[in-house]
Design an enzyme around this catalytic site. Structure first.
Site, PDB file in Angstrom:
ATOM      1  N   HIS A  18       0.063  -3.535 -22.916  1.00  0.00           N
ATOM      2  CA  HIS A  18      -1.361  -4.210 -22.206  1.00  0.00           C
ATOM      3  C   HIS A  18      -1.164  -3.808 -20.655  1.00  0.00           C
ATOM      4  CE1 HIS A  18      -0.454  -6.717 -25.673  1.00  0.00           C
ATOM      5  NE2 HIS A  18      -1.771  -7.020 -25.628  1.00  0.00           N
ATOM      6  N   SER A  76       2.379  -3.242 -13.268  1.00  0.00           N
ATOM      7  CA  SER A  76       3.672  -2.531 -13.884  1.00  0.00           C
ATOM      8  C   SER A  76       3.598  -0.913 -14.312  1.00  0.00           C
ATOM      9  CB  SER A  76       3.881  -3.280 -15.229  1.00  0.00           C
ATOM     10  OG  SER A  76       3.050  -3.563 -15.788  1.00  0.00           O
ATOM     11  N   GLU A  94      -4.246   0.139 -23.205  1.00  0.00           N
ATOM     12  CA  GLU A  94      -5.129  -0.709 -22.911  1.00  0.00           C
ATOM     13  C   GLU A  94      -6.369  -0.964 -23.702  1.00  0.00           C
ATOM     14  OE1 GLU A  94      -6.955  -3.848 -21.452  1.00  0.00           O
ATOM     15  OE2 GLU A  94      -5.044  -3.425 -20.629  1.00  0.00           O
ATOM     16  N   ASP A 119      -5.578  -1.279 -29.192  1.00  0.00           N
ATOM     17  CA  ASP A 119      -5.042  -2.638 -29.312  1.00  0.00           C
ATOM     18  C   ASP A 119      -3.328  -2.224 -29.341  1.00  0.00           C
ATOM     19  OD1 ASP A 119      -3.106  -4.767 -30.539  1.00  0.00           O
ATOM     20  OD2 ASP A 119      -5.192  -5.628 -31.415  1.00  0.00           O
ATOM     21  N   GLY A 120      -2.780  -2.996 -28.215  1.00  0.00           N
ATOM     22  CA  GLY A 120      -1.444  -2.733 -27.672  1.00  0.00           C
ATOM     23  C   GLY A 120      -0.469  -3.082 -28.610  1.00  0.00           C
ATOM     24  N   ASP A 140       3.108  -7.564 -22.309  1.00  0.00           N
ATOM     25  CA  ASP A 140       2.510  -8.302 -21.369  1.00  0.00           C
ATOM     26  C   ASP A 140       1.366  -8.800 -21.533  1.00  0.00           C
ATOM     27  OD1 ASP A 140       2.079  -9.716 -18.934  1.00  0.00           O
ATOM     28  OD2 ASP A 140       2.062  -7.912 -17.767  1.00  0.00           O
TER      29      ASP A 140
END
Length: 258
Positions: A18, A76, A94, A119-120, A140
């Site tokens: 994410h 990050s 993402e 979709d992560g 995350d």
């Protein structure tokens, strides 16, 4: 974790499920509306000389703000991109269209980086194990739906089964008593994963309903001496970031094994 992994000359890969926008303008209207940075980086920045352990993190902020300060703040992905070497790779996922577009604008020109709008959690099993087969996965999620906790646990267990030697870092929020799902999350993972390092940092008391009062991180295959380094750092971070310093307050940090 990345600093430890980078001590070896072999190339590595950084994977994030994410990724968000990559970096953020703390002077933007939305950031000023919540002003969360005042309780986080602003406090640390005022005490930065007292935290040499955070030199890589603070160095990434300095690199984005050559004129000084911290108004451009690295997410990050930007932190990882700052630290990693030319031979390393980053795989960023993402799903949100605006965030994904902004992420591509911020980091898309870096030849080390692959950006995937997907979709992560689904992408973890699809893209693992990576090449090179050495590195770190950061998960995350926003945890906007209760069902996401179960999905996260399942995704981490499946990813670990596909790439058991990778380092995994799973972030989760500590919320008000009626909304907190952290015990269920860790319990679901514990059933399938034999060991992990569990760390929490709390900056206020837990209330009954709304509000995030702390954060947790579950780390699988933690790098060498990470537990020892965190045991020295977390008490000082808790003191620097604490929003409540009253007698009888619950412990503000914990480190243990699942």
């Amino acid at each position: 974790m990345l600093e430890t992994l980078l001590k070896k000359p072999k190339p590595l890969v950084y994977v994030e499920s994410h990724a968000g926008a990559g970096r953020y303008d703390l002077g933007a209207e939305q950031a000023l509306k919540t002003a969360e940075y005042r309780l986080g980086i602003e406090r640390l920045w005022e005490q930065r000389d007292a935290f040499p352990q955070l030199s890589a993190y603070l160095g990434a902020i300095c690199a984005l703000n050559p004129g000084g300060g911290f108004s451009v703040y690295p997410g990050s992905p930007a932190l990882a991109a700052h630290l990693l070497r030319a031979e390393d790779r980053l795989i960023l996922m993402e799903l949100h269209p605006t965030e994904s577009q902004t992420l591509r604008r911020h980091l898309g020109n870096d030849p080390r980086i692959g950006i995937h709008r997907r979709d992560g959690l689904e992408g973890l099993t699809a893209l693992l194990p990576p090449k090179p087969a050495r590195g770190l996965v950061l998960i995350d999620p926003p945890y906007e739906q209760v069902s996401e906790y179960r999905r996260v646990a399942d995704a981490l267990v499946a990813a670990h089964a596909r790439w058991p030697t990778g380092v995994y870092a799973l972030w989760f929020p500590r919320l008000g008593l009626q909304r907190d799902r952290s015990a269920e999350l860790i319990g679901s993972i514990r059933q399938s994963v034999p060991d992990g390092l569990l760390c929490e940092l709390r900056v206020r008391r837990q209330v009954d309903d709304f509000g995030m009062y702390g954060s947790g991180m579950l780390i699988l295959n933690p790098p060498w001496r990470l537990e020892e380094r965190l045991a020295e750092l977390l008490p000082r971070l808790a003191d620097a970031l604490a929003m409540e310093k009253t007698a009888g307050a619950v412990p503000s940090w914990t480190i243990g094994r699942i």
